[in-house]
Design a protein around this motif. Sequence first.
Motif, PDB file in Angstrom:
ATOM      1  N   ALA A 153      29.295 109.068 107.028  1.00  0.00           N
ATOM      2  CA  ALA A 153      30.172 108.704 108.175  1.00  0.00           C
ATOM      3  C   ALA A 153      31.796 108.853 107.751  1.00  0.00           C
ATOM      4  CB  ALA A 153      29.929 107.571 108.838  1.00  0.00           C
ATOM      5  N   LEU A 154      31.854 108.331 106.361  1.00  0.00           N
ATOM      6  CA  LEU A 154      33.191 108.281 105.719  1.00  0.00           C
ATOM      7  C   LEU A 154      33.603 109.539 105.264  1.00  0.00           C
ATOM      8  CD1 LEU A 154      32.892 105.326 103.328  1.00  0.00           C
ATOM      9  CD2 LEU A 154      34.599 105.467 105.319  1.00  0.00           C
ATOM     10  N   GLY A 155      32.538 110.586 104.836  1.00  0.00           N
ATOM     11  CA  GLY A 155      32.830 111.865 104.577  1.00  0.00           C
ATOM     12  C   GLY A 155      33.329 112.486 105.892  1.00  0.00           C
ATOM     13  N   GLN A 156      32.647 112.493 107.060  1.00  0.00           N
ATOM     14  CA  GLN A 156      33.011 113.089 108.065  1.00  0.00           C
ATOM     15  C   GLN A 156      34.121 112.778 108.492  1.00  0.00           C
ATOM     16  OE1 GLN A 156      29.624 112.301 110.633  1.00  0.00           O
ATOM     17  NE2 GLN A 156      28.247 113.528 109.472  1.00  0.00           N
ATOM     18  N   ALA A 157      34.709 111.356 108.166  1.00  0.00           N
ATOM     19  CA  ALA A 157      36.216 111.108 108.760  1.00  0.00           C
ATOM     20  C   ALA A 157      37.299 111.245 107.702  1.00  0.00           C
ATOM     21  CB  ALA A 157      35.942 109.471 108.896  1.00  0.00           C
ATOM     22  N   ARG A 158      36.950 112.162 106.834  1.00  0.00           N
ATOM     23  CA  ARG A 158      37.878 112.281 105.719  1.00  0.00           C
ATOM     24  C   ARG A 158      39.231 112.688 106.265  1.00  0.00           C
ATOM     25  NH1 ARG A 158      37.236 113.205 100.330  1.00  0.00           N
ATOM     26  NH2 ARG A 158      34.948 113.417 100.784  1.00  0.00           N
ATOM     27  N   ALA A 159      39.280 113.617 107.096  1.00  0.00           N
ATOM     28  CA  ALA A 159      40.554 114.223 107.754  1.00  0.00           C
ATOM     29  C   ALA A 159      41.163 112.972 108.623  1.00  0.00           C
ATOM     30  CB  ALA A 159      40.337 115.558 108.499  1.00  0.00           C
ATOM     31  N   ALA A 160      40.375 112.473 109.329  1.00  0.00           N
ATOM     32  CA  ALA A 160      40.920 111.232 110.173  1.00  0.00           C
ATOM     33  C   ALA A 160      41.548 110.241 109.327  1.00  0.00           C
ATOM     34  CB  ALA A 160      40.068 110.659 111.157  1.00  0.00           C
ATOM     35  N   GLN A 184      14.091  97.686  86.353  1.00  0.00           N
ATOM     36  CA  GLN A 184      14.369  96.330  86.801  1.00  0.00           C
ATOM     37  C   GLN A 184      15.737  96.045  87.203  1.00  0.00           C
ATOM     38  OE1 GLN A 184      12.029  93.860  87.369  1.00  0.00           O
ATOM     39  NE2 GLN A 184      10.576  95.217  86.469  1.00  0.00           N
ATOM     40  N   VAL A 185      16.787  96.581  86.633  1.00  0.00           N
ATOM     41  CA  VAL A 185      18.085  96.413  87.246  1.00  0.00           C
ATOM     42  C   VAL A 185      18.044  97.294  88.562  1.00  0.00           C
ATOM     43  CG1 VAL A 185      20.570  97.379  86.909  1.00  0.00           C
ATOM     44  CG2 VAL A 185      19.162  96.419  84.981  1.00  0.00           C
ATOM     45  N   ARG A 186      17.580  98.249  88.584  1.00  0.00           N
ATOM     46  CA  ARG A 186      17.404  99.217  89.729  1.00  0.00           C
ATOM     47  C   ARG A 186      16.695  98.417  91.089  1.00  0.00           C
ATOM     48  NH1 ARG A 186      13.308 101.817  92.306  1.00  0.00           N
ATOM     49  NH2 ARG A 186      12.197 102.003  90.255  1.00  0.00           N
ATOM     50  N   LEU A 187      15.618  97.684  90.581  1.00  0.00           N
ATOM     51  CA  LEU A 187      14.914  96.874  91.790  1.00  0.00           C
ATOM     52  C   LEU A 187      15.790  95.756  92.117  1.00  0.00           C
ATOM     53  CD1 LEU A 187      11.243  96.833  89.995  1.00  0.00           C
ATOM     54  CD2 LEU A 187      12.136  98.376  92.110  1.00  0.00           C
ATOM     55  N   ARG A 188      16.562  95.409  91.248  1.00  0.00           N
ATOM     56  CA  ARG A 188      17.456  94.359  91.886  1.00  0.00           C
ATOM     57  C   ARG A 188      18.493  94.843  92.853  1.00  0.00           C
ATOM     58  NH1 ARG A 188      17.445  89.715  88.332  1.00  0.00           N
ATOM     59  NH2 ARG A 188      15.283  89.414  87.543  1.00  0.00           N
ATOM     60  N   LEU A 189      19.008  95.924  92.295  1.00  0.00           N
ATOM     61  CA  LEU A 189      19.967  96.477  93.305  1.00  0.00           C
ATOM     62  C   LEU A 189      19.224  97.052  94.677  1.00  0.00           C
ATOM     63  CD1 LEU A 189      22.042  98.744  90.705  1.00  0.00           C
ATOM     64  CD2 LEU A 189      22.736  96.639  91.816  1.00  0.00           C
ATOM     65  N   GLU A 190      18.195  97.385  94.523  1.00  0.00           N
ATOM     66  CA  GLU A 190      17.543  97.942  95.774  1.00  0.00           C
ATOM     67  C   GLU A 190      17.526  96.721  96.827  1.00  0.00           C
ATOM     68  OE1 GLU A 190      16.057 100.431  96.823  1.00  0.00           O
ATOM     69  OE2 GLU A 190      15.150 101.738  95.090  1.00  0.00           O
ATOM     70  N   GLN A 191      17.432  95.687  96.402  1.00  0.00           N
ATOM     71  CA  GLN A 191      17.426  94.336  97.367  1.00  0.00           C
ATOM     72  C   GLN A 191      19.025  93.837  97.706  1.00  0.00           C
ATOM     73  OE1 GLN A 191      15.899  90.961  95.384  1.00  0.00           O
ATOM     74  NE2 GLN A 191      14.138  92.103  94.386  1.00  0.00           N
ATOM     75  N   ILE A 192      19.994  94.459  97.099  1.00  0.00           N
ATOM     76  CA  ILE A 192      21.546  94.229  97.672  1.00  0.00           C
ATOM     77  C   ILE A 192      21.896  95.339  98.388  1.00  0.00           C
ATOM     78  CG2 ILE A 192      23.763  94.084  96.735  1.00  0.00           C
ATOM     79  CD1 ILE A 192      22.264  92.729  94.300  1.00  0.00           C
ATOM     80  N   LEU A 193      21.509  96.605  98.093  1.00  0.00           N
ATOM     81  CA  LEU A 193      22.351  97.755  98.719  1.00  0.00           C
ATOM     82  C   LEU A 193      21.213  98.284  99.864  1.00  0.00           C
ATOM     83  CD1 LEU A 193      23.670  99.514  95.765  1.00  0.00           C
ATOM     84  CD2 LEU A 193      24.961  98.126  97.209  1.00  0.00           C
ATOM     85  N   PRO A 194      21.752  98.120 101.152  1.00  0.00           N
ATOM     86  CA  PRO A 194      20.902  98.596 102.333  1.00  0.00           C
ATOM     87  C   PRO A 194      20.505 100.186 102.543  1.00  0.00           C
ATOM     88  CG  PRO A 194      23.081  98.090 103.321  1.00  0.00           C
ATOM     89  CD  PRO A 194      23.158  97.696 101.675  1.00  0.00           C
ATOM     90  N   GLN A 195      19.624 100.506 103.262  1.00  0.00           N
ATOM     91  CA  GLN A 195      19.190 101.648 103.548  1.00  0.00           C
ATOM     92  C   GLN A 195      20.437 102.543 104.232  1.00  0.00           C
ATOM     93  OE1 GLN A 195      16.684 103.529 102.312  1.00  0.00           O
ATOM     94  NE2 GLN A 195      15.746 101.990 101.377  1.00  0.00           N
ATOM     95  N   SER A 196      21.192 101.596 104.707  1.00  0.00           N
ATOM     96  CA  SER A 196      22.085 102.298 105.758  1.00  0.00           C
ATOM     97  C   SER A 196      23.286 102.655 104.889  1.00  0.00           C
ATOM     98  CB  SER A 196      22.561 101.639 106.924  1.00  0.00           C
ATOM     99  OG  SER A 196      23.233 100.096 106.444  1.00  0.00           O
ATOM    100  N   LEU A 197      23.333 102.473 103.615  1.00  0.00           N
ATOM    101  CA  LEU A 197      24.493 102.855 102.853  1.00  0.00           C
ATOM    102  C   LEU A 197      24.700 104.419 102.661  1.00  0.00           C
ATOM    103  CD1 LEU A 197      26.746 101.889 100.996  1.00  0.00           C
ATOM    104  CD2 LEU A 197      25.091 101.845  99.043  1.00  0.00           C
ATOM    105  N   GLY A 198      23.738 104.991 102.902  1.00  0.00           N
ATOM    106  CA  GLY A 198      23.970 106.548 102.984  1.00  0.00           C
ATOM    107  C   GLY A 198      24.526 107.143 104.090  1.00  0.00           C
ATOM    108  N   ALA A 199      24.140 106.463 105.220  1.00  0.00           N
ATOM    109  CA  ALA A 199      24.796 106.932 106.422  1.00  0.00           C
ATOM    110  C   ALA A 199      26.264 106.547 106.779  1.00  0.00           C
ATOM    111  CB  ALA A 199      24.011 106.251 107.735  1.00  0.00           C
ATOM    112  N   LEU A 200      26.504 105.346 106.042  1.00  0.00           N
ATOM    113  CA  LEU A 200      27.967 104.954 105.816  1.00  0.00           C
ATOM    114  C   LEU A 200      28.819 106.157 105.141  1.00  0.00           C
ATOM    115  CD1 LEU A 200      30.242 103.064 106.319  1.00  0.00           C
ATOM    116  CD2 LEU A 200      29.517 101.795 104.291  1.00  0.00           C
ATOM    117  N   ALA A 201      28.070 106.418 103.921  1.00  0.00           N
ATOM    118  CA  ALA A 201      28.837 107.394 103.068  1.00  0.00           C
ATOM    119  C   ALA A 201      28.942 108.729 103.857  1.00  0.00           C
ATOM    120  CB  ALA A 201      28.052 107.751 101.769  1.00  0.00           C
TER     121      ALA A 201
END
Length: 269
Positions: free
Chosen positions: A135-142, A116-133
């Motif tokens: 992108a941040l990994g690729q921008a580490r050097a910059a 149930q905690v996971r299901l609540r968080l599913e509503q808060i954290l967007p699917q694009s969060l992985g893509a953001l992570a």
Amino acid sequence: MIESLPLFHRIAGKPVVVLGTGEAAEAKRRLVERAGGLVIADLQDGIARGARLAFIAHDDDAAAEADTLRAREAGLLVNATDRPALCDFTVPSILDRSPVLVAIGTGGASAGLAKQVRLRLEQILPQSLGALAAALGQARAALRARFPDAGERRRALDAALGPGGALDVTLEAAGEASAGRVEAWLSAARVESGGTVEIALRSDDPEDLTLREARLLGSAGVIGFEDGVAPQILDRARADARRLCLARDEELPRGEGLAIILRAPPAMG
């Protein structure tokens, strides 16, 4: 104090023992395969192939206890389904925003609560969060080039990823737009000076912290605290933050980014 140490274990391409039949055993097999592990259905075969983890999902208590003992004697860590006393580790409920994974555990107390905690968080954290992570990994050097100082880099990221920031983790965005968001933020990013913030605690209960106070504690690189500040309050600070026990009115070191002074709550009675 936490009752267990959460870890993410890489098992891709590695043997993992899964024993048992029925729905519980099948669920464990799917979990192992989802993480890229090689399911081994025979304990002795798994031991011979160098397995380090075993999921034991027998319905029979005696069989479960016997295979748990055999696996432990061979050096494997064991999860025994619905038998917390036999478990070396428990399996959390997983929110998947790969490469971001959020694991919710209850120490074996209630899988339903974790779900149930996971299901609540599913509503808060967007699917694009992985893509953001990613992108941040690729921008580490910059990012390192833009903010060579680790403290400044951390504060800049905290501000960008926090509520209302340029990279607010709760904002939905198309996956391909994430790299552009990170690039645009980096080109204009500035870091605020650290400074010192004083927090007068009202009690020993961390739930009495305001949202702002909790956020500051999680961001500060230096924590100064008076005698009488409860350990559970200090546990809300970053694990790598410096902790200094202070006499009243003693100053914290300067030039180390954001610093927090925690004043002990008033004595009760």
